[in-house]
Write a protein that holds these residues in place. Structure first.
Motif, PDB file in Angstrom:
ATOM      1  N   GLY A  38       0.917  -1.301   0.006  1.00 17.58           N
ATOM      2  CA  GLY A  38      -0.119  -0.126  -0.095  1.00 17.58           C
ATOM      3  C   GLY A  38       0.966   1.308   0.018  1.00 17.58           C
ATOM      4  O   GLY A  38       0.675   2.219  -0.669  1.00 17.58           O
ATOM      5  N   HIS A  39       1.865   1.164   0.901  1.00 19.81           N
ATOM      6  CA  HIS A  39       2.854   2.425   0.890  1.00 19.81           C
ATOM      7  C   HIS A  39       3.671   2.633  -0.347  1.00 19.81           C
ATOM      8  O   HIS A  39       3.895   3.752  -0.946  1.00 19.81           O
ATOM      9  N   LEU A  40       4.032   1.464  -0.969  1.00 21.70           N
ATOM     10  CA  LEU A  40       4.865   1.462  -2.214  1.00 21.70           C
ATOM     11  C   LEU A  40       3.948   1.981  -3.510  1.00 21.70           C
ATOM     12  O   LEU A  40       4.428   2.602  -4.240  1.00 21.70           O
ATOM     13  N   THR A  41       2.528   1.427  -3.481  1.00 24.10           N
ATOM     14  CA  THR A  41       1.602   2.035  -4.360  1.00 24.10           C
ATOM     15  C   THR A  41       1.600   3.584  -4.426  1.00 24.10           C
ATOM     16  O   THR A  41       1.707   3.957  -5.662  1.00 24.10           O
ATOM     17  N   ASN A  42       1.533   4.257  -3.409  1.00 29.49           N
ATOM     18  CA  ASN A  42       1.426   5.770  -3.139  1.00 29.49           C
ATOM     19  C   ASN A  42       2.689   6.288  -3.962  1.00 29.49           C
ATOM     20  O   ASN A  42       2.550   7.182  -4.423  1.00 29.49           O
ATOM     21  N   VAL A  43       3.693   5.681  -3.527  1.00 28.85           N
ATOM     22  CA  VAL A  43       5.259   6.354  -4.116  1.00 28.85           C
ATOM     23  C   VAL A  43       5.083   6.116  -5.753  1.00 28.85           C
ATOM     24  O   VAL A  43       5.190   6.950  -6.522  1.00 28.85           O
ATOM     25  N   VAL A  44       4.646   5.049  -6.056  1.00 33.60           N
ATOM     26  CA  VAL A  44       4.600   4.710  -7.768  1.00 33.60           C
ATOM     27  C   VAL A  44       3.473   5.467  -8.277  1.00 33.60           C
ATOM     28  O   VAL A  44       3.761   6.169  -9.267  1.00 33.60           O
ATOM     29  N   VAL A  45       2.608   5.957  -7.649  1.00 30.03           N
ATOM     30  CA  VAL A  45       1.588   6.773  -8.173  1.00 30.03           C
ATOM     31  C   VAL A  45       1.996   7.967  -8.569  1.00 30.03           C
ATOM     32  O   VAL A  45       1.973   8.655  -9.495  1.00 30.03           O
ATOM     33  N   ALA A  46       2.715   8.653  -7.498  1.00 32.88           N
ATOM     34  CA  ALA A  46       3.124   9.929  -7.514  1.00 32.88           C
ATOM     35  C   ALA A  46       4.189   9.831  -8.603  1.00 32.88           C
ATOM     36  O   ALA A  46       4.510  11.245  -9.345  1.00 32.88           O
ATOM     37  N   LEU A  47       5.150   9.008  -8.720  1.00 31.24           N
ATOM     38  CA  LEU A  47       6.050   9.029  -9.804  1.00 31.24           C
ATOM     39  C   LEU A  47       5.598   8.925 -11.095  1.00 31.24           C
ATOM     40  O   LEU A  47       6.101   9.643 -12.164  1.00 31.24           O
ATOM     41  N   VAL A  48       4.747   8.039 -11.339  1.00 35.32           N
ATOM     42  CA  VAL A  48       3.776   7.902 -12.875  1.00 35.32           C
ATOM     43  C   VAL A  48       3.338   9.397 -12.970  1.00 35.32           C
ATOM     44  O   VAL A  48       3.534   9.977 -14.300  1.00 35.32           O
ATOM     45  N   ILE A  49       2.638  10.116 -12.199  1.00 34.09           N
ATOM     46  CA  ILE A  49       1.878  11.425 -12.320  1.00 34.09           C
ATOM     47  C   ILE A  49       3.122  12.195 -12.564  1.00 34.09           C
ATOM     48  O   ILE A  49       3.076  13.093 -13.656  1.00 34.09           O
ATOM     49  N   ALA A  50       4.217  12.345 -12.002  1.00 35.12           N
ATOM     50  CA  ALA A  50       5.221  13.375 -12.516  1.00 35.12           C
ATOM     51  C   ALA A  50       6.139  13.090 -13.526  1.00 35.12           C
ATOM     52  O   ALA A  50       6.259  13.849 -14.428  1.00 35.12           O
ATOM     53  N   VAL A  51       5.851  11.835 -14.130  1.00 35.51           N
ATOM     54  CA  VAL A  51       6.683  11.497 -15.341  1.00 35.51           C
ATOM     55  C   VAL A  51       5.652  12.081 -16.485  1.00 35.51           C
ATOM     56  O   VAL A  51       6.214  12.617 -17.711  1.00 35.51           O
ATOM     57  N   TYR A  52       4.076  12.134 -16.535  1.00 36.94           N
ATOM     58  CA  TYR A  52       3.573  12.329 -17.431  1.00 36.94           C
ATOM     59  C   TYR A  52       3.143  13.959 -17.509  1.00 36.94           C
ATOM     60  O   TYR A  52       2.634  14.634 -18.118  1.00 36.94           O
ATOM     61  N   VAL A  53       3.760  14.717 -16.374  1.00 34.03           N
ATOM     62  CA  VAL A  53       3.322  16.024 -16.083  1.00 34.03           C
ATOM     63  C   VAL A  53       4.555  16.972 -16.912  1.00 34.03           C
ATOM     64  O   VAL A  53       5.911  16.493 -16.688  1.00 34.03           O
ATOM     65  N   THR A  54       4.264  17.859 -17.857  1.00 37.98           N
ATOM     66  CA  THR A  54       4.915  18.368 -18.594  1.00 37.98           C
ATOM     67  C   THR A  54       5.195  19.969 -18.301  1.00 37.98           C
ATOM     68  O   THR A  54       4.026  20.383 -17.665  1.00 37.98           O
ATOM     69  N   GLY A  55       5.882  20.848 -18.731  1.00 43.13           N
ATOM     70  CA  GLY A  55       5.881  22.137 -18.740  1.00 43.13           C
ATOM     71  C   GLY A  55       6.438  22.730 -17.331  1.00 43.13           C
ATOM     72  O   GLY A  55       6.849  21.940 -16.585  1.00 43.13           O
ATOM     73  N   ASP A  56       6.446  24.148 -17.103  1.00 43.64           N
ATOM     74  CA  ASP A  56       6.855  24.770 -16.013  1.00 43.64           C
ATOM     75  C   ASP A  56       6.106  25.141 -15.346  1.00 43.64           C
ATOM     76  O   ASP A  56       4.927  25.520 -15.749  1.00 43.64           O
ATOM     77  N   VAL A  57       6.182  25.459 -13.979  1.00 36.29           N
ATOM     78  CA  VAL A  57       5.147  26.354 -13.092  1.00 36.29           C
ATOM     79  C   VAL A  57       5.185  27.885 -13.771  1.00 36.29           C
ATOM     80  O   VAL A  57       6.206  28.314 -14.170  1.00 36.29           O
ATOM     81  N   PRO A  58       3.765  28.346 -13.958  1.00 36.84           N
ATOM     82  CA  PRO A  58       3.796  29.508 -14.507  1.00 36.84           C
ATOM     83  C   PRO A  58       4.585  30.766 -13.817  1.00 36.84           C
ATOM     84  O   PRO A  58       4.516  30.618 -12.590  1.00 36.84           O
ATOM     85  N   GLY A  59       5.201  31.505 -14.769  1.00 36.50           N
ATOM     86  CA  GLY A  59       6.013  32.525 -14.311  1.00 36.50           C
ATOM     87  C   GLY A  59       7.190  32.237 -13.553  1.00 36.50           C
ATOM     88  O   GLY A  59       8.037  32.797 -13.141  1.00 36.50           O
ATOM     89  N   THR A  60       7.603  30.689 -13.914  1.00 36.04           N
ATOM     90  CA  THR A  60       8.920  30.308 -13.170  1.00 36.04           C
ATOM     91  C   THR A  60       9.622  29.357 -14.147  1.00 36.04           C
ATOM     92  O   THR A  60       8.951  29.084 -15.269  1.00 36.04           O
ATOM     93  N   HIS A  61      10.828  28.945 -13.931  1.00 40.48           N
ATOM     94  CA  HIS A  61      11.553  27.891 -14.792  1.00 40.48           C
ATOM     95  C   HIS A  61      11.577  26.630 -14.165  1.00 40.48           C
ATOM     96  O   HIS A  61      12.176  25.765 -14.443  1.00 40.48           O
ATOM     97  N   VAL A  62      10.895  26.355 -13.129  1.00 41.10           N
ATOM     98  CA  VAL A  62      10.640  25.265 -12.289  1.00 41.10           C
ATOM     99  C   VAL A  62       9.862  24.256 -12.820  1.00 41.10           C
ATOM    100  O   VAL A  62       8.539  24.573 -13.073  1.00 41.10           O
ATOM    101  N   PRO A  63      10.007  23.080 -13.052  1.00 45.02           N
ATOM    102  CA  PRO A  63       9.255  22.064 -13.728  1.00 45.02           C
ATOM    103  C   PRO A  63       8.110  21.575 -12.922  1.00 45.02           C
ATOM    104  O   PRO A  63       8.148  21.562 -11.575  1.00 45.02           O
ATOM    105  N   THR A  64       6.946  21.589 -13.642  1.00 48.18           N
ATOM    106  CA  THR A  64       5.524  21.440 -12.720  1.00 48.18           C
ATOM    107  C   THR A  64       5.814  20.052 -12.232  1.00 48.18           C
ATOM    108  O   THR A  64       5.293  19.766 -10.925  1.00 48.18           O
ATOM    109  N   ALA A  65       6.441  18.893 -12.716  1.00 44.56           N
ATOM    110  CA  ALA A  65       6.629  17.775 -12.126  1.00 44.56           C
ATOM    111  C   ALA A  65       7.156  17.982 -10.839  1.00 44.56           C
ATOM    112  O   ALA A  65       7.095  17.137  -9.876  1.00 44.56           O
ATOM    113  N   HIS A  66       8.099  18.804 -10.609  1.00 44.62           N
ATOM    114  CA  HIS A  66       8.890  19.177  -9.255  1.00 44.62           C
ATOM    115  C   HIS A  66       7.815  19.409  -8.212  1.00 44.62           C
ATOM    116  O   HIS A  66       7.884  19.147  -6.935  1.00 44.62           O
TER     117      HIS A  66
END
Length: 283
Positions: free
Chosen positions: A28-56
């Protein structure tokens, strides 16, 4: 008091061994980590107004949510289940039983939370170039925000677990508000994209400030321009989390004692009969 701490730490070590030997609970705990990583992989672009990746931003927000979930979802479920099994009834007859029980559960939750957070950050840094604290100041901020965040949600989770009716209803009662806070607290996207009234409601609860504090530790300082106040507001983070920690402690101990006092052999037997009858009914 020394005996209480000794008994609580010994019980906590035993429960940790059981957790590590339980593939179902660990998955159960490992699944939560995997879900967060999968979402981060598919999120693109930067946070509006910055050069920080939205995945971060997403990874920092999920780090806060995992701490929040362990305290306010996992812990209440554990407490309700053990209450139904008669644990609180046995503790009532044990000198120092309730305080030692709280010490053990606190130890279990802290180790679970620290391990999950460390795993998420380490794997994210290796696989998806995830964020890590910048310098000693960043690590120090990560440490105190994590500590205060756990102090804010663990006692609150204990208080919630003391009043929930039974394990079958516990998950339904706590998951809906928890998921609502996930999407309104700026954990998966900038809170400035939400309506102002929603931001104001989310600011009452600890998850918003836990996520903001962890973003300040993990993201580049330019990301603060995407915050509602244009800054990390670390003094406010500390103030709100401390207030929730105090409230949680004031609620948890009397509620757990009340739950223990209300337990009796007849109540426990009645609940077991009801559960058995419900399970025996045809679908």
């Amino acid at each position: 008091m020394t005996n209480v701490w000794r008994a609580g730490l010994q019980r906590g070590r035993i429960e940790l061994r059981h957790l590590l030997r339980s593939p179902k609970e660990m998955s159960g705990h490992l699944t939560n980590v995997v879900v967060a990583l999968v979402i981060a992989v598919y999120v693109t672009g930067d946070v509006p107004g910055t050069h920080v990746p939205t995945a971060h931003l997403v990874l920092a927000g999920f780090a806060a949510y995992l701490l929040f979930q362990i305290g306010l979802v996992n812990l209440p479920q554990i407490l309700v289940t053990e209450r139904e099994e008669g644990t609180l009834l046995r503790l009532r007859a044990t000198p120092g039983g309730i305080p030692a029980y709280l010490v053990a559960k606190s130890m279990l939750v802290v180790v679970m939370a620290a391990g999950t957070l460390a795993l998420l950050l380490a794997v994210a840094a290796l696989l998806v170039d995830g964020p890590l604290p910048h310098g000693p100041g960043g690590w120090l901020t990560l440490l105190w925000v994590t500590t205060l965040g756990l102090l804010a949600v663990v006692p609150l989770g204990a208080a919630v677990g003391a009043v929930l009716p039974n394990p079958r209803e516990a998950l339904a009662l706590i998951m809906l508000p928890t998921m609502a806070l996930l999407f309104t607290s700026g954990t998966v996207f900038p809170s400035t994209s939400l309506p102002v009234p929603v931001q104001q409601v989310a600011a009452v609860f600890p998850l918003k400030w836990m996520a903001q504090g962890l973003r300040s530790a993990l993201l580049h300082d330019t990301a603060r321009t995407a915050e509602a106040a244009g800054s990390w507001e670390l003094p406010m983070v500390a103030l709100v989390l401390t207030a929730w920690a105090v409230l949680g402690f004031l609620l948890a101990v009397p509620l757990l004692r009340r739950a223990a006092r209300r337990e009796s052999g007849s109540r426990l037997s009645a609940r077991h009969r009801k559960a058995a009858q419900s399970g025996a009914l045809p679908a």
